[in-house]
Enzyme design. Sequence first.
Site, PDB file in Angstrom:
ATOM      1  N   GLY A 243       0.773  -1.383  -0.211  1.00 35.69           N
ATOM      2  CA  GLY A 243      -0.220   0.079  -0.579  1.00 35.69           C
ATOM      3  C   GLY A 243       0.802   1.324   0.023  1.00 35.69           C
ATOM      4  N   GLU A 278       4.270  -6.503   1.819  1.00 39.77           N
ATOM      5  CA  GLU A 278       3.200  -6.777   0.591  1.00 39.77           C
ATOM      6  C   GLU A 278       3.648  -5.780  -0.476  1.00 39.77           C
ATOM      7  OE1 GLU A 278       0.243  -8.273   1.612  1.00 39.77           O
ATOM      8  OE2 GLU A 278       0.434 -10.320   1.973  1.00 39.77           O
ATOM      9  N   ARG A 317      -6.831   3.555 -14.997  1.00 39.40           N
ATOM     10  CA  ARG A 317      -6.586   4.375 -13.487  1.00 39.40           C
ATOM     11  C   ARG A 317      -7.389   6.106 -13.804  1.00 39.40           C
ATOM     12  NH1 ARG A 317      -2.827   5.778 -10.485  1.00 39.40           N
ATOM     13  NH2 ARG A 317      -3.850   4.952  -8.910  1.00 39.40           N
ATOM     14  N   TYR A 321     -10.692   5.809 -10.568  1.00 46.60           N
ATOM     15  CA  TYR A 321     -10.207   6.675 -10.019  1.00 46.60           C
ATOM     16  C   TYR A 321      -9.854   7.810  -9.902  1.00 46.60           C
ATOM     17  CZ  TYR A 321      -8.604   1.686  -8.935  1.00 46.60           C
ATOM     18  OH  TYR A 321      -8.655   0.671  -9.391  1.00 46.60           O
ATOM     19  N   CYS A 346     -15.676   4.622 -26.880  1.00 47.24           N
ATOM     20  CA  CYS A 346     -16.761   5.637 -26.955  1.00 47.24           C
ATOM     21  C   CYS A 346     -17.278   5.113 -25.799  1.00 47.24           C
ATOM     22  CB  CYS A 346     -17.391   4.607 -27.943  1.00 47.24           C
ATOM     23  SG  CYS A 346     -16.977   4.674 -28.795  1.00 47.24           S
ATOM     24  N   GLU A 347     -16.812   6.601 -24.922  1.00 43.15           N
ATOM     25  CA  GLU A 347     -16.990   6.723 -23.485  1.00 43.15           C
ATOM     26  C   GLU A 347     -16.232   8.323 -23.262  1.00 43.15           C
ATOM     27  OE1 GLU A 347     -18.208   4.113 -21.140  1.00 43.15           O
ATOM     28  OE2 GLU A 347     -17.886   2.601 -21.688  1.00 43.15           O
TER      29      GLU A 347
END
Length: 416
Positions: A243, A278, A317, A321, A346-347
């Site tokens: 993280g 991690e 991303r 987000y 197409c968005e």
Amino acid sequence: METGFGNFYYKDGQLYCEELPVEEIAKQVGTPVYIYSKKGIKDKINQYKDAFKDYPTIISYAVKSNPNLSILKIAKEEGLGADIVSGGELYRVLKAGIDPNKVVYAGVGKTDRELKEGIEAGILSFNVESIMELEILNSIAGQIGKKANVSIRVNPDVNPKTHPYISTGLKKSKFGIDMEDAPEAFHLAEKLPNINLIGIHSHIGSQITDVSPYKEAVEKIAELVSKLEKEGIKLQYIDVGGGLGIKYKPEDTPPTPYHLAEAILPTVKQTGLKLIVEPGRSLTGEAGILVAQVIFLKDKGEKHFIIVDAGMNDLLRPAMYQAYHHIIPTKHKQPSIKADIVGPICETGDFLALDREIANLNRGEYIAVMSAGAYGFSMASNYNSRPRAVEVLVDGDRFTVIRKRETYEDIIKGEV
Ligand code: LLP
């Protein structure tokens, strides 16, 4: 000239990755292309090794951030383990030759098949996220006549102060077992005949830019560890998850592995348990860029659009987000306009950047999207039937294609 992004810098007006001009690579292999710096990844690995060198620590690379086999090979060469979340990731990790005894396996929904494969591989730890998972794991282990190593993933209910979609340690999230219910899970694990209880795990979120939530989480965990000890349960490992945040803007100063070590080691030492970390993004994120070519330019009154050949299927991303990725031209030019940098999909949500100060680019010029080495290619899809990008690893003055660009045939493979 510095870009603020380590191994990517300008020389004679050209963006370089290590000793190679980025544009040369893009011209040879086409765009969109993900370009990773081997040195960039190794430097980060070495920072982690150094920061934790005085304490028994396993660094288990979070495969989901960038699962390419060649990247996993670097992790293996450096003696890292792996943090996995699926049978597919286990398969990759074993292919890359990573030591199963350094593999930890998280995830709230491991299937019977995945549990079985993990037991057979002899992994270091299943990071178990529910009582039901524990019971099923015990019974599957019994069927194949082996013991499964287990850590209980607890949910320390701390706020990592990051994007809500990547916060995982809050009570309301689906992850882990709440602190109040955790003792019951540990006692059950201790009793089950085919479970070998080894540790306690937590992962509080991703892109964390302040180490105090880690300290808070580890303190809560240490309290639980000592309570369990009094109740006769002795663990071997404390796994604090991943993280740690990275630099997305040139001026960002995210905490380093040294800051993390400083925040958690005093408390970890008190527990006497061996440590597992991690990291994913903090190893691969800043070491990668996505390079795209300008296809068209479009002006709608005040609004400028730079339309490039990489879209949300290549880098999700920004769309998912509202993540900021710094974008610079591969040929150095000062920013002079404000534009939306968008893909061909197409968005309306298909953008790499909105209202961004950027150089006035021409058709055919290239841009580099910085800090795209983690959760870039790994979240890519074939949406709009777009073949996924090519991936390249730079090592000094050489580069290797580590994943070929997909072809149209590739994208219909398996369909009837
Ligand atoms: N361990 C566990 C159990 C995890 O769930 C994760 C990430 C990690 C380690 C590694 O976290 P890292 O060091 O990479 O932050 N797609 C999102 C990030 C999702 C992270 C999911 N879990 C993004 O693009 O920001």
